[in-house]
Design an enzyme around this catalytic site. Structure first.
Site, short mmCIF file in Angstrom:
data_model
loop_
_atom_site.label_atom_id
_atom_site.label_comp_id
_atom_site.label_asym_id
_atom_site.label_seq_id
_atom_site.Cartn_x
_atom_site.Cartn_y
_atom_site.Cartn_z
N ASP A 7 0.88 -1.17 0.00
CA ASP A 7 0.00 0.00 0.00
C ASP A 7 0.92 1.23 0.00
O ASP A 7 2.13 1.12 -0.19
CB ASP A 7 -0.99 -0.03 1.18
CG ASP A 7 -0.36 0.31 2.52
OD1 ASP A 7 0.90 0.40 2.60
OD2 ASP A 7 -1.10 0.48 3.51
N HIS A 8 0.32 2.39 0.20
CA HIS A 8 1.11 3.64 0.15
C HIS A 8 2.20 3.67 1.22
O HIS A 8 3.27 4.21 0.97
CB HIS A 8 0.19 4.85 0.30
CG HIS A 8 -0.74 4.77 1.48
ND1 HIS A 8 -1.78 3.86 1.54
CD2 HIS A 8 -0.78 5.46 2.64
CE1 HIS A 8 -2.43 4.01 2.68
NE2 HIS A 8 -1.83 4.97 3.37
N CYS A 64 3.33 -2.95 3.88
CA CYS A 64 2.49 -1.78 4.22
C CYS A 64 3.27 -0.99 5.27
O CYS A 64 4.46 -1.21 5.45
CB CYS A 64 1.09 -2.19 4.68
SG CYS A 64 0.98 -3.05 6.26
N GLY A 65 2.62 -0.04 5.93
CA GLY A 65 3.36 0.79 6.88
C GLY A 65 3.98 -0.02 7.99
O GLY A 65 5.17 0.11 8.31
N GLY A 67 3.32 -3.58 8.17
CA GLY A 67 3.35 -5.00 7.76
C GLY A 67 2.22 -5.79 8.40
O GLY A 67 2.00 -6.96 8.05
N ILE A 68 1.50 -5.16 9.32
CA ILE A 68 0.48 -5.90 10.08
C ILE A 68 -0.79 -6.09 9.27
O ILE A 68 -1.25 -7.23 9.05
CB ILE A 68 0.17 -5.20 11.42
CG1 ILE A 68 1.42 -5.16 12.32
CG2 ILE A 68 -0.97 -5.92 12.14
CD1 ILE A 68 1.26 -4.29 13.56
N GLY A 69 -1.38 -4.99 8.81
CA GLY A 69 -2.65 -5.10 8.10
C GLY A 69 -2.54 -5.98 6.86
O GLY A 69 -3.41 -6.82 6.60
N HIS A 97 10.55 -23.42 9.62
CA HIS A 97 9.54 -24.04 10.48
C HIS A 97 8.12 -23.95 9.91
O HIS A 97 7.33 -24.87 10.10
CB HIS A 97 9.52 -23.38 11.87
CG HIS A 97 10.78 -23.62 12.66
ND1 HIS A 97 10.83 -23.48 14.02
CD2 HIS A 97 12.02 -23.99 12.27
CE1 HIS A 97 12.06 -23.76 14.45
NE2 HIS A 97 12.81 -24.06 13.41
N ARG A 132 7.81 -32.88 12.10
CA ARG A 132 7.02 -32.14 13.10
C ARG A 132 6.51 -30.81 12.54
O ARG A 132 5.41 -30.36 12.86
CB ARG A 132 7.81 -31.93 14.39
CG ARG A 132 9.00 -30.98 14.29
CD ARG A 132 9.80 -30.98 15.58
NE ARG A 132 10.82 -29.93 15.62
CZ ARG A 132 11.98 -29.98 14.97
NH1 ARG A 132 12.28 -31.02 14.19
NH2 ARG A 132 12.86 -29.00 15.09
N HIS A 133 7.30 -30.21 11.67
CA HIS A 133 6.86 -28.93 11.09
C HIS A 133 5.78 -29.16 10.04
O HIS A 133 4.83 -28.38 9.95
CB HIS A 133 8.06 -28.18 10.50
CG HIS A 133 9.03 -27.73 11.55
ND1 HIS A 133 8.64 -27.06 12.68
CD2 HIS A 133 10.38 -27.87 11.64
CE1 HIS A 133 9.69 -26.80 13.43
NE2 HIS A 133 10.76 -27.29 12.83
C1 RB5 Z 1 -1.64 3.13 6.32
O1 RB5 Z 1 -1.65 4.37 6.91
C2 RB5 Z 1 -1.35 2.05 7.33
O2 RB5 Z 1 -2.46 1.87 8.14
C3 RB5 Z 1 -0.99 0.77 6.62
O3 RB5 Z 1 0.10 0.98 5.79
C4 RB5 Z 1 -0.61 -0.40 7.51
O4 RB5 Z 1 0.34 -0.05 8.44
C5 RB5 Z 1 -1.74 -1.14 8.09
O5 RB5 Z 1 -1.58 -2.12 8.83
#
Ligand code: RB5
Length: 142
Positions: A7-8, A64-65, A67-69, A97, A132-133
């Protein structure tokens, strides 16, 4: 073939990773986005993840910003094991693993030098194939 998407918040790092893949003569498919204009990360996560799940790409890289979303979205696709990594130990371990097939990175979290090392570690580490893995991965899919 590596699928790559962002994303951005991950655009700048995605472009650096593409340059790096080119230098390594690694083929890639770029699923966008293509600028720092605000977009919705699930769209790019899903495009890239489906390409991996359907076998068009061997592995994927998503940025992404944080990496979580983008990793949460990718992990909704059946057969995808997306791993958010902030260091090379995690990248190596998740290949050995978890047989992770997508690497997720936070463009606002890791510096470019470290990110490229994480990419190399992820791409260059084979799955251990330990029983196991394999058993544990199968339990995720069930
Ligand atoms: C965008 O502002 C941000 O929310 C996105 O890049 C990301 O970090 C979401 O998890």
């Amino acid at each position: 073939m590596i699928g790559i998407g962002c994303d951005h918040g991950g655009y700048e790092l995605k472009e650096a990773i593409i340059k790096h893949l080119k230098e390594r003569n690694i083929e890639y498919m770029d699923f966008g986005c293509n600028s720092e204009d605000a977009v919705d990360y699930p769209e790019y996560a899903k495009k890239t993840a489906y390409a991996v799940a359907e076998g068009k790409c061997d592995k994927g890289i998503l940025v992404c910003g944080t990496g979580i979303g983008i990793s949460i979205a990718a992990n909704k696709i059946k057969g995808i094991r997306a791993a958010l990594c902030t260091d090379c130990f995690m990248a190596e371990a998740t290949r050995l693993h978890n047989d992770a097939n997508i690497l997720a990175l936070g463009g606002r979290v890791v510096g470019q030098g470290l990110a490229l090392k994480i990419v190399d570690t992820f791409l260059d580490t084979e799955f251990s194939n330990d029983e196991r893995h394999i058993r544990r991965i199968n339990m995720i899919e069930d």
